[in-house]
Design a protein around this motif. Structure first.
Motif, PDB file in Angstrom:
ATOM      1  N   LEU A 265     -10.196  31.179 -30.566  1.00  0.00           N
ATOM      2  CA  LEU A 265      -9.479  30.932 -29.309  1.00  0.00           C
ATOM      3  C   LEU A 265      -9.534  32.131 -28.366  1.00  0.00           C
ATOM      4  CD1 LEU A 265      -7.596  29.245 -27.498  1.00  0.00           C
ATOM      5  CD2 LEU A 265      -5.663  30.212 -28.777  1.00  0.00           C
ATOM      6  N   HIS A 311       0.714  22.888 -25.271  1.00  0.00           N
ATOM      7  CA  HIS A 311      -0.106  23.833 -26.043  1.00  0.00           C
ATOM      8  C   HIS A 311      -1.382  24.225 -25.317  1.00  0.00           C
ATOM      9  CE1 HIS A 311       2.256  23.988 -29.725  1.00  0.00           C
ATOM     10  NE2 HIS A 311       2.510  22.692 -29.539  1.00  0.00           N
ATOM     11  N   ASP A 315      -2.331  27.989 -25.035  1.00  0.00           N
ATOM     12  CA  ASP A 315      -3.604  28.567 -25.477  1.00  0.00           C
ATOM     13  C   ASP A 315      -4.246  29.387 -24.359  1.00  0.00           C
ATOM     14  OD1 ASP A 315      -3.271  27.393 -27.898  1.00  0.00           O
ATOM     15  OD2 ASP A 315      -4.800  25.823 -27.636  1.00  0.00           O
ATOM     16  N   LYS A 319      -5.197  33.437 -24.435  1.00  0.00           N
ATOM     17  CA  LYS A 319      -6.522  33.980 -24.122  1.00  0.00           C
ATOM     18  C   LYS A 319      -6.445  35.047 -23.031  1.00  0.00           C
ATOM     19  CE  LYS A 319      -8.615  29.915 -23.595  1.00  0.00           C
ATOM     20  NZ  LYS A 319      -9.710  28.943 -23.317  1.00  0.00           N
TER      21      LYS A 319
END
Length: 419
Positions: A265, A311, A315, A319
């Motif tokens: 990720l 989510h 995410d 990042k």
């Protein structure tokens, strides 16, 4: 020589007191070592003793220095301070030039003898620790599927054989010496030999050449039975080996995402690669007595972002925070996805104060900007716990201290560093 022995005893005490700030962490140990060292010097200066009786005592003192985590450089520092002082006092006592020169030469030779035998004891203990380190690295490598694994394993076995030669004082090597005589060295010289990216291959080749050059010097000092310079060269050799293994560990991580060494990720190093890289750098710092620090980082209120925006946005935030942190670190630093919204940062050759300064700059940078991910556009902060290698015996204690510092940072208001 009795008066001179007392004068030397006084000067050793004076040196340690004058430089006490440097050695304050070992005050009790150094007091005991000082008494043993003075006793050995007094025996040596008598001039009638059998030097063979001094050897085991000096050897044991060297072992004690290592076990008490007191640098061998302390002995060299004391002697470098003593000899000019002794020359001054002798010049006042001895009017005859020939006698003066004889006594100075005699004392200098005896000091060198003592340095040499203490170095041998120190070296013997050092080798035991380093053999344990090699076993641990081979254990970690056993579970790796990387195509680089056999080359790293073979080179660690090569290093272990060199350690055996040093331990048994064999000056005829049982291993191939020279960069081009080594299978790894030959393969490294070919652009497609190991599939290593060019930016790493050049640095790896340079380190590999230095390791083999240092190994040649080690066998030279073994043949001369020059334990003082053997020890100093050995410490440099193992420092290079540690850097070499650490760099290859990083290369594993960068080259093989399928090995899960890169977090898919955030694209930073994964927790799986943490043990290999951290343990290598920890050992380097311990044997070279250089600083090392770590930081545990947690994104503040991350659960609320996930709950409110989903989510996918979460995410994206992960990042972007990882990218912001990584872009603000030094080239020598490592960042790992530790789990969830936590990151772990390794700062080789950095004091706790250095690490705190770096993380405070990152916190300030994040606090003064907004993260944009879809319909989310807000400031996202982090909390940080920092710990250092000082007074820490293993990597697990180092991580635990950083984790506790992180808890303090979160408890006292977040968006801050605690150390």
């Amino acid at each position: 020589m009795d008066k001179l022995s007392e004068y030397i005893s006084l000067k050793i005490t004076e040196f340690l007191h004058r430089n006490f700030e440097i050695y304050k962490d070992f005050s009790e140990e150094i007091e005991k070592i000082k008494e043993e060292y003075i006793a050995l010097v007094k025996e040596l200066l008598k001039g009638k003793e059998n030097l063979h009786e001094i050897k085991p005592k000096a050897f044991l003192l060297g072992r004690k220095l290592f076990k008490k985590d007191v640098s061998y450089m302390l002995i060299l520092d004391i002697n470098n301070y003593l000899l000019p002082e002794i020359a001054v006092i002798l010049s006042q006592i001895e009017e005859n030039t020939a006698t003066f020169l004889y006594k100075i030469s005699f004392i200098e030779n005896r000091m060198k003898f003592l340095e040499n035998k203490i170095a041998y004891g120190y070296l013997s203990e050092n080798i035991k620790q380093d053999k344990d380190w090699i076993r641990e690295k081979l254990r970690i490598l056993k579970n790796s599927e990387s195509t680089l694994k056999p080359f790293v394993r073979d080179h660690l076995i090569w290093v272990n054989k060199l350690l055996e030669d040093v331990k048994k004082l064999r000056y005829k090597s049982s291993i191939p010496l020279g960069h081009y005589n080594c299978d790894l060295g030959r393969r490294l010289e070919h652009a497609d030999g190991l599939g290593i990216f060019d930016e790493y291959r050049t640095e790896i080749i340079t380190l590999h050449k230095k390791i083999h050059g240092s190994a040649i010097q080690i066998y030279h000092f073994l043949e001369k039975r020059d334990y003082k310079h053997l020890l100093l060269e050995y410490l440099e050799f193992f420092n290079l080996v540690g850097k070499f293994v650490s760099l290859l560990g990083l290369t594993f991580a960068v080259m093989y995402e399928e090995d899960a060494n890169i977090d898919p990720l955030t694209k930073v190093l994964s927790r799986r690669s943490l043990e290999f890289i951290l343990s290598s750098n920890f050992h380097i710092a311990k044997i070279s007595r250089r600083p090392l620090s770590v930081a545990m980082v947690d994104i503040d209120n991350f659960k609320k972002i996930n709950d409110k925006y989903g989510h996918q946005v979460g995410d994206c935030v992960l990042k972007k925070i990882a990218q912001e942190i990584q872009s603000s670190l030094r080239k020598s630093d490592f960042i790992f996805r530790y789990g969830g919204e936590e990151f772990f940062i390794l700062f080789p050759f950095a004091t706790k104060e250095d690490a705190v300064r770096i993380m405070e700059k990152i916190i300030k940078k994040l606090s003064g900007s907004k993260i944009k991910c879809g319909n989310f556009e807000e400031t996202v902060t982090i909390s940080v716990g920092v710990s250092s290698i000082d007074n820490v015996e293993d990597i697990y204690s180092l991580i635990s201290l950083a984790d506790k510092a992180l808890y303090r940072a979160k408890s006292s208001g977040k968006n801050r560093v605690s150390a």
